[in-house]
Scaffold this active site. Structure first.
Site, PDB file in Angstrom:
ATOM      1  N   ALA A  19       0.836  -1.197   0.000  1.00 50.55           N
ATOM      2  CA  ALA A  19       0.000   0.000   0.000  1.00 50.55           C
ATOM      3  C   ALA A  19       0.870   1.246   0.000  1.00 50.55           C
ATOM      4  CB  ALA A  19      -0.913  -0.006   1.218  1.00 50.55           C
TER       5      ALA A  19
ATOM      6  N   GLU B  42       0.918  -7.456   6.511  1.00 52.85           N
ATOM      7  CA  GLU B  42      -0.061  -6.557   7.130  1.00 52.85           C
ATOM      8  C   GLU B  42      -0.206  -6.764   8.635  1.00 52.85           C
ATOM      9  OE1 GLU B  42      -1.280  -6.686   2.791  1.00 52.85           O
ATOM     10  OE2 GLU B  42      -0.427  -8.072   4.251  1.00 52.85           O
TER      11      GLU B  42
ATOM     12  N   GLU C 280      -1.053  -9.528  -3.482  1.00 52.03           N
ATOM     13  CA  GLU C 280      -2.481  -9.742  -3.767  1.00 52.03           C
ATOM     14  C   GLU C 280      -2.787  -9.480  -5.242  1.00 52.03           C
ATOM     15  OE1 GLU C 280      -4.965  -8.958   0.263  1.00 52.03           O
ATOM     16  OE2 GLU C 280      -3.730  -7.273  -0.346  1.00 52.03           O
TER      17      GLU C 280
END
Length: 694
Positions: free
Chosen positions: A63, A125, A105
């Site tokens: 991210a 994460e 992902e």
């Protein structure tokens, strides 16, 4: 078309290329670009298959942290991944660098995955107190089975390319030019009419009927207090038990729960604090750094040996000096044994053991240190001994060499004054065991040069440490706060608590052990020597003698003598309350006219923790630490403060500074003890309704 993602045709294969330095993070522009370029590729009749690749250093590495805490902008990553998975053309992910979190992902949304042999993949994460939120917990178990998926997701650790191939996360490893290898692989798939492989259509294998219960038990102790690892288990369980779309819905529910949890807020605070702490306020970014190619350590004891290992591990040659041959040989033997134990556990190879040992050069002569760039003194906490060492270093070390002390409490300015070059002197306070603990408390003296500070802060990172810059006072930041807590813990026992009760309260807060078990582990004689030195050097500020001094004088030094505050049976490290110590405490109370009373757990928590918060505020007032985050990072990496509580001062904000200030004021009124005099900063923030972090 997005500027950061582009589409082009290479022969008969469409290439979707991400170029968003430094790590191709999955910000809104990248997500938008990935979607638009996929659609372009699907409409390109000449493209028989598609390849997704990252330019520069890496495949998307997760991210975009610049978006953290901001309102989300579409398209959402789960939708991007779903669109790739639904593609009616074969899509190959070409992975190099680190495909982490959302990056992996995205790759799992592709039909096939090719990786450069140096690449790593992972879903980290959990280390931010959240879980993979774009299908990672649903696709990975379907691809590699629930057991292996749990290991990858719950640990959050990266997986090397060869291991990812063995697990089935990637399908092919290439060396050399990644794009060429990926194009060749895509062409072969297209020529063979290879099927589309949508992971969502696979069934997740549960290898053991009690897998989830057993896995939860296996991590219960290590992950005590953390929320995310257990939510990760629930998400993987959903992948096994629910259809894909329902599993995705469950993943989002669990993700949303974690995102607003105090544990995740604390973990994200620590994540950013660790990065921020390396930036020293007031020190120009372009401050020059001195070259460090050769290091020396004075003292081959536990501390000196551990310090030397850090440099050998980083490939930096290190000389280790002792005054006696026997002590030197013993120290080198312990270093070798430590490396060999690490090799037995499979963490390094036998070849690496020998490589690292070859970088450590033992010596008995100060004259051998004439060519080193940095020397770190790790001898007894005694000012006379330090004076002798630094006078000798001043004589033999070359101009421009950095002279550092590993002192944990003593005045770095006084030590610097033993030399003719105080600008080259600073503290480098390693924590025990020095080859394991991540914290390095770097102490800036009054005259320490900026280039010395910049060099030592940069070197901290180079040897795998989290370096925090602090100023000079007794105990610096960590030990100054610790000594206040330890004194309060002893006082609580004087008044009627038991050592075991005090320890349990701090353990239940999340510390790996309580104050007394920690003293036993470190060695009761360590604190004793510090107190005795203070009684000699600064009697007005030294703690009065108490029952812990008597324990040391009776030879109860902690775990190393199988007896300290607690007893230790047959080498077992579990602390057992001691009748002998209970009798000693009762005698101390009687001799000092103390009437024993019942002490509540809440009082223990408040007195042990609030005294640290108040001292932390004084440290900030005095400029010993520049920012609250410096204090928090020191307590997390040096003293085991629970990460999921974010550090002492972050935790204080969650309690409320007004609550803490009122209690500190009450204790001050009741005791008249200066330690409880509210810090001006604490009073100011409490009255303004603010916290340390605003």
């Amino acid at each position: 078309m997005s500027e950061v993602v582009s589409y082009r045709l290479e022969g008969d294969i469409g290439v979707i290329s991400v170029n968003y330095p430094p790590v191709n993070a999955l910000g809104q522009g990248v997500r938008q670009g990935l979607t638009e370029c996929l659609r372009q590729g699907l409409q390109d009749d000449q493209a028989k298959a598609l390849v997704v690749i990252g330019e520069g250093r890496t495949f998307p590495a997760g991210a975009d942290i610049r978006e953290f805490g901001k309102p989300p902008q579409g398209p959402a990553l789960p939708d991007v991944v779903a669109e790739y998975e639904a593609s009616d053309k074969l899509v190959v992910a070409a992975i190099h660098g680190t495909a982490l979190g959302g990056g992996l992902e995205v790759a799992l949304g592709c039909d096939y995955r090719v990786a450069l042999d140096s690449a790593k993949v992972g879903l980290p994460e959990v280390k931010l107190g959240i879980l993979p939120g774009a299908g990672g917990t649903q696709r990975l178990p379907r691809l590699i089975g629930a057991q292996k998926a749990l290991e990858v997701i719950v640990s959050g650790n990266p997986v090397k390319a060869k291991d990812a191939l063995a697990l089935g996360i990637v399908d092919e490893i290439v060396s050399g030019d990644l794009l060429e290898g990926a194009l060749a692989y895509a062409r072969k798939l297209a020529a063979d009419n290879a099927p589309l492989r949508r992971i969502r259509d696979l069934q997740a294998k549960k290898e053991d009927p009690d897998l989830f219960t057993n896995f939860e038990k296996s991590i219960a102790r290590k992950q005590r207090g953390f929320k995310a690892p257990f939510h990760c288990i629930k998400a993987v369980q959903a992948a096994v038990e629910l259809p894909f779309d329902e599993g995705m819905k469950r993943e989002r529910e669990l993700f949303a729960e974690l995102l607003v949890s105090p544990e995740s807020r604390a973990q994200r605070h620590v994540f950013f604090a660790e990065r921020e702490v390396a930036k020293v306020p007031g020190l120009a970014k372009d401050t020059p750094k001195r070259e460090i190619n050769q290091v020396a350590v004075i003292g081959a004891g536990t501390m000196g040996g551990g310090i030397a290992m850090n440099f050998a591990n980083a490939g930096i040659p290190v000389k280790i000096l002792e005054v006696k041959e026997e002590a030197l040989e013993k120290g080198i033997a312990v270093i070798r044994k430590n490396y060999e134990n690490t090799a037995k556990k499979g963490r390094i190879t036998e070849q690496q053991v020998e490589q690292r040992m070859a970088l450590i050069q033992p010596t008995l002569s100060y004259d051998d240190l004439s060519d080193v760039d940095l020397v770190i003194e790790a001898v007894f906490e005694n000012m006379d001994v330090k004076k002798a060492v630094f006078s000798e270093l001043d004589r033999v070390c070359k101009k421009g060499a950095i002279l550092a002390t590993n002192t944990s409490t003593l005045d770095v300015n006084r030590i610097a004054a033993f030399t003719q070059r105080p600008e080259d002197v600073m503290g480098m306070h390693f924590f025990s065991p020095a080859n394991v603990m991540k914290l390095l408390e770097n102490v800036r003296g009054e005259k320490t040069a900026d280039d010395v500070i910049a060099t030592v802060m940069d070197l901290s990172r180079r040897i795998g440490k989290v370096g925090v810059l602090v100023g000079v006072c007794h105990g610096f930041v960590g030990n100054r706060m610790l000594h206040k807590r330890q004194a309060e813990a002893v006082q609580l026992v004087n008044e009627g608590a038991s050592p075991a009760q005090v320890d349990k309260v701090l353990f239940d807060l999340g510390f790996p052990m309580g104050p007394f078990a920690m003293s036993d582990l470190a060695g009761m004689d360590v604190g004793y020597r510090i107190r005795e030195e203070l009684r000699k050097e600064d009697p007005d500020n030294a703690p009065p003698r108490n029952w812990t001094d008597e324990l040391v004088e009776q030879g109860r030094l902690g775990q190393k003598t199988q007896a300290g505050v607690f007893d230790y049976k047959d080498g077992d490290r579990t602390p057992v309350p001691s009748e002998q110590v209970d009798a000693l405490i009762a005698k101390f109370r009687e001799e000092n006219g103390i009437q024993s009373r019942e002490v509540s757990d809440q009082e223990i928590l408040e007195r042990c923790m609030y005294v640290m918060v108040n001292e932390g505020a004084k440290i900030l007032e005095e400029g010993i630490a520049a920012r609250p985050l410096d204090v928090d990072v020191i307590w997390i990496y040096g003293y085991g403060f629970p990460v999921y509580r974010g550090g002492v001062l972050f935790w204080a904000d969650s309690v409320g500074l007004k609550t803490i200030y009122d209690k500190v004021s009450q204790f001050h009124k009741e005791t008249g003890n200066d330690v409880w005099k509210p810090a001006a900063l604490l009073e100011k923030l409490a009255n303004e309704g603010k916290g340390f972090y605003g």
